[in-house]
Design an enzyme around this catalytic site. Structure first.
Site, PDB file in Angstrom:
ATOM      1  N   THR A   1     -48.366 -23.689  53.178  1.00  0.00           N
ATOM      2  CA  THR A   1     -47.414 -24.261  54.123  1.00  0.00           C
ATOM      3  C   THR A   1     -46.715 -23.095  54.786  1.00  0.00           C
ATOM      4  O   THR A   1     -46.629 -22.007  54.202  1.00  0.00           O
ATOM      5  CB  THR A   1     -46.372 -25.119  53.366  1.00  0.00           C
TER       6      THR A   1
ATOM      7  N   ARG B   1     -53.675 -38.220  52.364  1.00  0.00           N
ATOM      8  CA  ARG B   1     -52.711 -37.637  51.427  1.00  0.00           C
ATOM      9  C   ARG B   1     -51.566 -36.998  52.206  1.00  0.00           C
ATOM     10  O   ARG B   1     -51.765 -36.263  53.168  1.00  0.00           O
ATOM     11  CB  ARG B   1     -53.380 -36.580  50.559  1.00  0.00           C
ATOM     12  N   VAL B   2     -50.343 -37.287  51.804  1.00  0.00           N
ATOM     13  CA  VAL B   2     -49.157 -36.708  52.411  1.00  0.00           C
ATOM     14  C   VAL B   2     -48.398 -35.948  51.336  1.00  0.00           C
ATOM     15  O   VAL B   2     -48.114 -36.495  50.261  1.00  0.00           O
ATOM     16  CB  VAL B   2     -48.259 -37.797  53.040  1.00  0.00           C
ATOM     17  N   GLY B   3     -48.091 -34.710  51.598  1.00  0.00           N
ATOM     18  CA  GLY B   3     -47.338 -33.909  50.655  1.00  0.00           C
ATOM     19  C   GLY B   3     -45.855 -33.944  50.930  1.00  0.00           C
ATOM     20  O   GLY B   3     -45.330 -34.871  51.554  1.00  0.00           O
ATOM     21  N   ASP B   4     -45.175 -32.899  50.499  1.00  0.00           N
ATOM     22  CA  ASP B   4     -43.722 -32.868  50.647  1.00  0.00           C
ATOM     23  C   ASP B   4     -43.270 -32.421  52.032  1.00  0.00           C
ATOM     24  O   ASP B   4     -42.159 -32.722  52.457  1.00  0.00           O
ATOM     25  CB  ASP B   4     -43.109 -31.938  49.600  1.00  0.00           C
TER      26      ASP B   4
ATOM     27  N   GLY C   1     -46.249 -24.858  48.067  1.00  0.00           N
ATOM     28  CA  GLY C   1     -46.939 -25.063  46.799  1.00  0.00           C
ATOM     29  C   GLY C   1     -47.306 -26.514  46.594  1.00  0.00           C
ATOM     30  O   GLY C   1     -47.588 -27.248  47.547  1.00  0.00           O
TER      31      GLY C   1
ATOM     32  N   GLY D   1     -46.900 -29.918  46.603  1.00  0.00           N
ATOM     33  CA  GLY D   1     -45.924 -30.824  47.193  1.00  0.00           C
ATOM     34  C   GLY D   1     -45.590 -32.003  46.322  1.00  0.00           C
ATOM     35  O   GLY D   1     -44.483 -32.554  46.402  1.00  0.00           O
TER      36      GLY D   1
END
Length: 317
Positions: free
Chosen positions: A175, A203-206, A227, A229
């Site tokens: 990121t 997929r969705v991370g932070d 890192g 998420g």
């Protein structure tokens, strides 16, 4: 202008901090701040540079694709003074998701758009389209499929992607994030990513989740993560870090405590890092792994610098 009781600190030393891969973009942001530009403009401009760099495998053009070979981008931006925010997730086909996220913040009554809706909005505002999968990242994807006994043709027909995702995903995480403090003392932050390499589609991370991937509040400062998420999502890591600043913690203590909180969620050494910029201009960063650095620059510096992050190991709190 400050709203909701948030008061800036005029005559602050303009400063930007970022993840290590944001270092080359910092002079662009600092030039904006030096001429009196806003923290919001600075973080967006910095993120756009990394999004357009095909050499960065974790962001924008050249980012690693999902398991089906499509590059899905997540990005968000926060104005720490007004507490306005905009976010997009699983956006495909557009070069600058950070600018689409800012347009969500400024043009819609919403905070987040995802998938087809984010793509439609990007088209409506005339955002720049792009082929995000490069020849180099396609070759990496094909090779990863080969090691899992798959090909681009076979993966398109497979009835269940779940076992393949387990086989393909590793630690291809990355990121870019930026937090800025401008001359008026306003704080803003921005994050952009292509997410976890070879992830399950959608997929969705932070990164696009306000308070998990990053958070800013002009009264106290900002924080941003890189890192895994999933850890930051579970712990609302950056909002927690800024809350600690609000209670009087130093930037270093807020960063270290945020990583300690994340460590408590897992029995193994999952990778997570956080950088914190206090409203005073003090900054620090922490991580679960050795060798991770962050970048920073002020208007008194001719070039950006890198600084190690404090390693916080698992153990009793």
């Amino acid at each position: 202008m400050p709203t909701d009781g948030v008061r800036s600190r005029p005559n602050a030393l303009p400063t930007i901090v970022s993840s290590g891969n944001g270092r080359a973009a910092l002079p662009t942001g600092i030039r904006i701040l030096a001429r009196g530009g806003t923290a919001l403009d600075a973080v967006e401009a910095c993120a756009r540079l990394v999004e357009a760099d095909p050499e960065d495998r974790s962001v924008g053009r050249g980012g690693l694709p999902n398991v089906l070979g499509e590059v899905e981008l997540d990005a968000s931006i926060v104005d720490g003074t007004s507490h306005a925010a905009g976010s997009v997730a699983a956006l495909t086909g557009y070069l600058h998701p950070i600018s689409v996220a800012r347009a969500v913040m400024e043009r819609l009554p919403h905070v987040m758009l995802v998938g087809a809706g984010a793509r439609r909005f990007a088209r409506e505002i005339g955002a720049e389209e792009a082929q995000l999968l490069t020849a180099e990242t396609r070759a990496l994807w094909v090779e990863r499929l080969r090691k899992a006994g798959q090909t681009p043709a076979s993966i398109a027909r497979i009835p269940s992607l779940t076992p393949v995702v387990h086989a393909l995903t590793g630690e291809e995480l990355g990121t870019v994030n930026f937090i800025a403090l401008d001359k008026r003392g306003n704080v803003a932050s921005a994050v952009s990513t292509s997410g976890w390499g070879y992830k399950y589609p959608g997929r969705v991370g932070d990164s696009p989740v306000i308070g998990a991937g990053h958070y800013s509040d002009t009264r106290y400062g900002g924080a941003a993560c890189t890192g895994f998420g999933e850890l930051a999502l579970r712990n609302v890591t950056t909002k927690t870090a800024v809350d600690r600043l609000a209670r009087g913690a130093s930037a270093a203590q807020a960063a270290e405590d945020a990583i300690a909180d994340a460590n408590a969620l897992t029995s193994h050494g999952s990778r997570l890092s956080v950088v914190v910029l206090a409203a005073s201009g003090a900054h620090a960063a922490a991580t679960t792994r050795r060798g991770v650095r962050y970048a920073y620059q002020t208007t008194r510096m001719s070039r950006p610098a890198l600084r190690p992050r404090r390693v916080v190991h698992r153990g009793p709190r």
